[in-house]
Design a protein around this motif. Structure first.
Motif, mmCIF file in Angstrom:
data_model
loop_
_atom_site.group_PDB
_atom_site.id
_atom_site.type_symbol
_atom_site.label_atom_id
_atom_site.label_comp_id
_atom_site.label_asym_id
_atom_site.label_seq_id
_atom_site.Cartn_x
_atom_site.Cartn_y
_atom_site.Cartn_z
ATOM 1 N N GLY A 164 0.810 -1.206 0.000
ATOM 2 C CA GLY A 164 0.000 0.000 0.000
ATOM 3 C C GLY A 164 0.836 1.245 0.000
ATOM 4 N N PRO A 165 0.199 2.370 -0.103
ATOM 5 C CA PRO A 165 -1.241 2.594 -0.194
ATOM 6 C C PRO A 165 -1.776 2.214 -1.575
ATOM 7 N N ILE A 166 -2.968 1.685 -1.571
ATOM 8 C CA ILE A 166 -3.620 1.238 -2.795
ATOM 9 C C ILE A 166 -4.598 2.320 -3.229
ATOM 10 N N GLU A 167 -4.505 2.720 -4.472
ATOM 11 C CA GLU A 167 -5.406 3.735 -5.031
ATOM 12 C C GLU A 167 -6.199 3.125 -6.162
ATOM 13 N N PRO A 168 -7.446 3.298 -6.265
ATOM 14 C CA PRO A 168 -8.324 3.909 -5.269
ATOM 15 C C PRO A 168 -8.526 2.961 -4.100
ATOM 16 N N SER A 169 -8.915 3.523 -2.969
ATOM 17 C CA SER A 169 -9.118 2.700 -1.781
ATOM 18 C C SER A 169 -10.354 1.825 -1.955
ATOM 19 N N ALA A 170 -10.469 0.799 -1.115
ATOM 20 C CA ALA A 170 -11.617 -0.109 -1.179
ATOM 21 C C ALA A 170 -12.876 0.633 -0.740
ATOM 22 N N SER A 171 -14.029 0.018 -0.956
ATOM 23 C CA SER A 171 -15.298 0.665 -0.613
ATOM 24 C C SER A 171 -15.423 0.934 0.887
ATOM 25 N N ASN A 172 -14.724 0.152 1.709
ATOM 26 C CA ASN A 172 -14.757 0.385 3.148
ATOM 27 C C ASN A 172 -13.647 1.329 3.609
ATOM 28 N N GLY A 173 -12.909 1.927 2.689
ATOM 29 C CA GLY A 173 -11.865 2.895 3.017
ATOM 30 C C GLY A 173 -10.502 2.287 3.286
ATOM 31 N N HIS A 174 -10.359 0.992 3.151
ATOM 32 C CA HIS A 174 -9.076 0.347 3.420
ATOM 33 C C HIS A 174 -8.109 0.598 2.269
ATOM 34 N N ARG A 175 -6.869 0.995 2.636
ATOM 35 C CA ARG A 175 -5.868 1.330 1.633
ATOM 36 C C ARG A 175 -4.599 0.491 1.747
ATOM 37 N N PHE A 176 -4.506 -0.333 2.795
ATOM 38 C CA PHE A 176 -3.307 -1.130 3.026
ATOM 39 C C PHE A 176 -3.677 -2.590 3.224
ATOM 40 N N ILE A 177 -2.755 -3.482 2.856
ATOM 41 C CA ILE A 177 -2.948 -4.919 3.068
ATOM 42 C C ILE A 177 -1.736 -5.430 3.841
ATOM 43 N N LEU A 178 -2.007 -6.074 4.970
ATOM 44 C CA LEU A 178 -0.965 -6.703 5.765
ATOM 45 C C LEU A 178 -0.910 -8.171 5.351
ATOM 46 N N VAL A 179 0.259 -8.598 4.864
ATOM 47 C CA VAL A 179 0.409 -9.939 4.281
ATOM 48 C C VAL A 179 1.474 -10.716 5.034
ATOM 49 N N THR A 180 1.186 -11.990 5.319
ATOM 50 C CA THR A 180 2.193 -12.902 5.852
ATOM 51 C C THR A 180 2.181 -14.178 5.010
ATOM 52 N N GLU A 182 -1.594 -15.375 4.468
ATOM 53 C CA GLU A 182 -2.642 -14.746 5.272
ATOM 54 C C GLU A 182 -2.583 -13.258 4.983
ATOM 55 N N ALA A 183 -3.739 -12.643 4.715
ATOM 56 C CA ALA A 183 -3.764 -11.222 4.406
ATOM 57 C C ALA A 183 -5.028 -10.586 4.955
ATOM 58 N N THR A 184 -4.897 -9.360 5.448
ATOM 59 C CA THR A 184 -6.046 -8.576 5.897
ATOM 60 C C THR A 184 -5.866 -7.151 5.401
ATOM 61 N N SER A 185 -6.983 -6.475 5.151
ATOM 62 C CA SER A 185 -6.916 -5.091 4.694
ATOM 63 C C SER A 185 -7.211 -4.156 5.862
ATOM 64 N N HIS A 186 -6.617 -2.960 5.803
ATOM 65 C CA HIS A 186 -6.740 -1.990 6.895
ATOM 66 C C HIS A 186 -6.727 -0.577 6.327
ATOM 67 N N LYS A 187 -7.335 0.358 7.080
ATOM 68 C CA LYS A 187 -7.260 1.771 6.695
ATOM 69 C C LYS A 187 -5.839 2.283 6.867
ATOM 70 N N SER A 188 -5.190 1.876 7.959
ATOM 71 C CA SER A 188 -3.777 2.179 8.181
ATOM 72 C C SER A 188 -3.182 1.027 8.976
ATOM 73 N N VAL A 189 -1.916 0.766 8.736
ATOM 74 C CA VAL A 189 -1.248 -0.346 9.412
ATOM 75 C C VAL A 189 -0.400 0.250 10.535
ATOM 76 N N THR A 190 -0.969 0.255 11.738
ATOM 77 C CA THR A 190 -0.286 0.787 12.912
ATOM 78 C C THR A 190 0.395 -0.344 13.668
ATOM 79 N N ARG A 198 -0.195 -7.391 -5.434
ATOM 80 C CA ARG A 198 -0.237 -6.079 -6.084
ATOM 81 C C ARG A 198 -0.840 -6.207 -7.489
ATOM 82 N N GLY A 199 -0.507 -7.311 -8.159
ATOM 83 C CA GLY A 199 -1.059 -7.532 -9.502
ATOM 84 C C GLY A 199 -2.568 -7.633 -9.463
ATOM 85 N N PHE A 200 -3.126 -8.297 -8.456
ATOM 86 C CA PHE A 200 -4.570 -8.410 -8.333
ATOM 87 C C PHE A 200 -5.201 -7.076 -7.984
#
Length: 172
Positions: free
Chosen positions: A66-82, A91-99, A167-169
């Motif tokens: 991230g940040p991913i543009e445009p953001s998702a419909s729920n406002g999430h712009r980052f993906i935390l991936v392991t 394993e991946a989850t999306s977040h508005k910000s990764v704190t 990122r490709g997806f």
């Protein structure tokens, strides 16, 4: 480019001299930028250090997309991936910000809670992935936290491959 391609480019622009190919090869060998960004096909072989895992869910790589543009419909712009180094499970989850708190909760809930306590977690040098909350979790559960080198992120190759795929997806 290598010396022969440089010589051909010079020839196409209309210049020629007898030692053009030899001079071009010598120039490329001395050029620092050419050596850094050059093709590594003819590099002598070096010892490989395979970074693997002897059993599933022992070692995880972690990164943020991230940040991913445009953001998702729920406002999430980052993906935390392991990614697990043995099974290549992602394993991946999306977040508005990764704190720091998001990363700590992710490790507790998505890694430890679902797959058990890993032996090690490998991250890049991001401030949100290297903090006191992460250190506390690693101390509490006796997890080794390692960082890939700042100048060579390919060292954490499995996670970089997973994020490159993700990122490709996201771009489609």
């Amino acid at each position: 480019m290598n010396g022969f391609i440089l010589a051909k480019k010079i020839l196409r622009t209309g210049y020629y001299w007898m030692t053009m190919e030899h001079d071009s090869c010598k120039f490329v060998q001395k050029c620092h930028q050419c050596q850094i960004h050059g093709d590594l096909i003819k590099v002598p072989p070096t010892e490989l250090h395979a970074m693997g895992s002897p059993w599933p869910f022992m070692a995880w790589g972690m990164d943020v997309i991230g940040p991913i543009e445009p953001s998702a419909s729920n406002g999430h712009r980052f993906i935390l991936v392991t990614i697990d180094y043995f099974t290549k499970w992602v394993e991946a989850t999306s977040h508005k910000s990764v704190t720091k708190k998001v990363v700590a909760d992710f490790v507790k809930n998505n890694l430890i809670g679902r797959f058990g306590v890993p032996e090690s977690i490998i991250t890049d040098n991001g401030a949100n992935l290297n903090n006191h909350l992460m250190n506390d979790i690693c101390e509490q559960f006796k997890i080794t936290h390692r960082n890939s080198t700042a100048y060579r992120p390919q060292m954490n190759d499995a996670i970089e491959a997973a994020t490159r795929t993700s990122r490709g997806f996201c771009e489609r």
